[in-house]
Design a protein around this motif. Sequence first.
Motif, PDB file in Angstrom:
ATOM      1  N   UNK A  73       6.194  45.933   5.704  1.00  0.00           N
ATOM      2  CA  UNK A  73       6.349  45.082   4.525  1.00  0.00           C
ATOM      3  C   UNK A  73       5.075  44.265   4.352  1.00  0.00           C
ATOM      4  N   UNK A  74       4.467  44.373   3.157  1.00  0.00           N
ATOM      5  CA  UNK A  74       3.252  43.622   2.847  1.00  0.00           C
ATOM      6  C   UNK A  74       3.563  42.451   1.932  1.00  0.00           C
ATOM      7  N   UNK A  75       3.774  41.280   2.478  1.00  0.00           N
ATOM      8  CA  UNK A  75       4.202  40.148   1.648  1.00  0.00           C
ATOM      9  C   UNK A  75       3.158  39.671   0.649  1.00  0.00           C
ATOM     10  N   UNK A  76       1.869  39.825   0.973  1.00  0.00           N
ATOM     11  CA  UNK A  76       0.833  39.356   0.057  1.00  0.00           C
ATOM     12  C   UNK A  76       0.866  40.073  -1.274  1.00  0.00           C
ATOM     13  N   UNK A  77       0.849  41.400  -1.231  1.00  0.00           N
ATOM     14  CA  UNK A  77       0.904  42.172  -2.470  1.00  0.00           C
ATOM     15  C   UNK A  77       2.282  42.101  -3.110  1.00  0.00           C
ATOM     16  N   UNK A  78       3.325  41.962  -2.299  1.00  0.00           N
ATOM     17  CA  UNK A  78       4.670  41.827  -2.852  1.00  0.00           C
ATOM     18  C   UNK A  78       4.760  40.559  -3.699  1.00  0.00           C
ATOM     19  N   UNK A  79       4.165  39.473  -3.201  1.00  0.00           N
ATOM     20  CA  UNK A  79       4.126  38.228  -3.979  1.00  0.00           C
ATOM     21  C   UNK A  79       3.314  38.410  -5.256  1.00  0.00           C
ATOM     22  N   UNK A  80       2.198  39.128  -5.132  1.00  0.00           N
ATOM     23  CA  UNK A  80       1.348  39.365  -6.299  1.00  0.00           C
ATOM     24  C   UNK A  80       2.084  40.173  -7.359  1.00  0.00           C
ATOM     25  N   UNK A  81       2.929  41.100  -6.939  1.00  0.00           N
ATOM     26  CA  UNK A  81       3.633  41.970  -7.883  1.00  0.00           C
ATOM     27  C   UNK A  81       4.639  41.214  -8.733  1.00  0.00           C
ATOM     28  N   UNK A  82       5.049  40.025  -8.287  1.00  0.00           N
ATOM     29  CA  UNK A  82       5.979  39.207  -9.084  1.00  0.00           C
ATOM     30  C   UNK A  82       5.294  37.946  -9.611  1.00  0.00           C
ATOM     31  N   UNK A  83       3.958  37.994  -9.657  1.00  0.00           N
ATOM     32  CA  UNK A  83       3.154  36.880 -10.175  1.00  0.00           C
ATOM     33  C   UNK A  83       3.366  35.595  -9.372  1.00  0.00           C
ATOM     34  N   UNK A  84       3.480  35.756  -8.057  1.00  0.00           N
ATOM     35  CA  UNK A  84       3.611  34.589  -7.164  1.00  0.00           C
ATOM     36  C   UNK A  84       2.507  34.658  -6.102  1.00  0.00           C
TER      37      UNK A  84
END
Length: 257
Positions: A176-187
């Motif tokens: 799980x890549x939280x950095x890009x996951x956050x980026x994908x939801x504009x966070x």
Amino acid sequence: MPVPATPLNRLRQLWSEGRPAFGAIATIPSVQMVQIMARSLDWIIVDLEHGPIGLTEAHAMIAATTGTPCTPLVRIAANEPWLAKAPMDIGAFGINFPMITNRSEAEKAVRSVRYPPRGDRLWGPFHAPFRWGQTMPDYMASADDEMLCMITIEHVDAVNRIDEIMATPGIDVAVIGPGDLATSINKRGQMDDPELLELVARAEAGILRSGVPIGGVARTADQANALVDRGYRAIALGFDWSLFQRGIMAAFDGIKR
């Protein structure tokens, strides 16, 4: 010569025993940095996605793990077989595929790391046997079973399709890549945002349901211990630059300036 019963890839051995493996991502093109890190880590991902590392530097960095307990992996810039080919041929024990968002992409990644008929990998591992300590015939006999297919779940679309992705045969570890996951939801950078934490929890649950080893990121010892308790088996402690930065900060701790 028969394929050895004990896996050459130490990570497979650790995970078969239910043990966690700790590693880091190398973004600095430095043999010396890898030599230091490899003495303490179970795995290192040489980053060809975001950093300034080229194939020549990657080859030297992979070779620098020889004689250590560290397993060298490579992260490529996109889920393309031609990008995975050279890193495997110069000795990587696995490929980290970024931004997997559906089953067809997961199947493509799986086939990239295995020779026909199980996959689409082309022949040409001229330097890999030297790192693996094998002859060319022995490498060809063991490569399909030893090579790791590591996928990264780092987009909201992937979380929404987590069960179909994880049903793909041949995935060896899902991170799980939280950095890009956050980026994908504009966070971007909001690592404690409730929406992000909910997505991470859903991804985590889906991977754990599949039985495939799960990987994640821990910024502190408490976070790492919590991940281990939840069943994580591949835990990134940071990047080379962040570990170096933290070491400098620790050296200053308590000094009057």
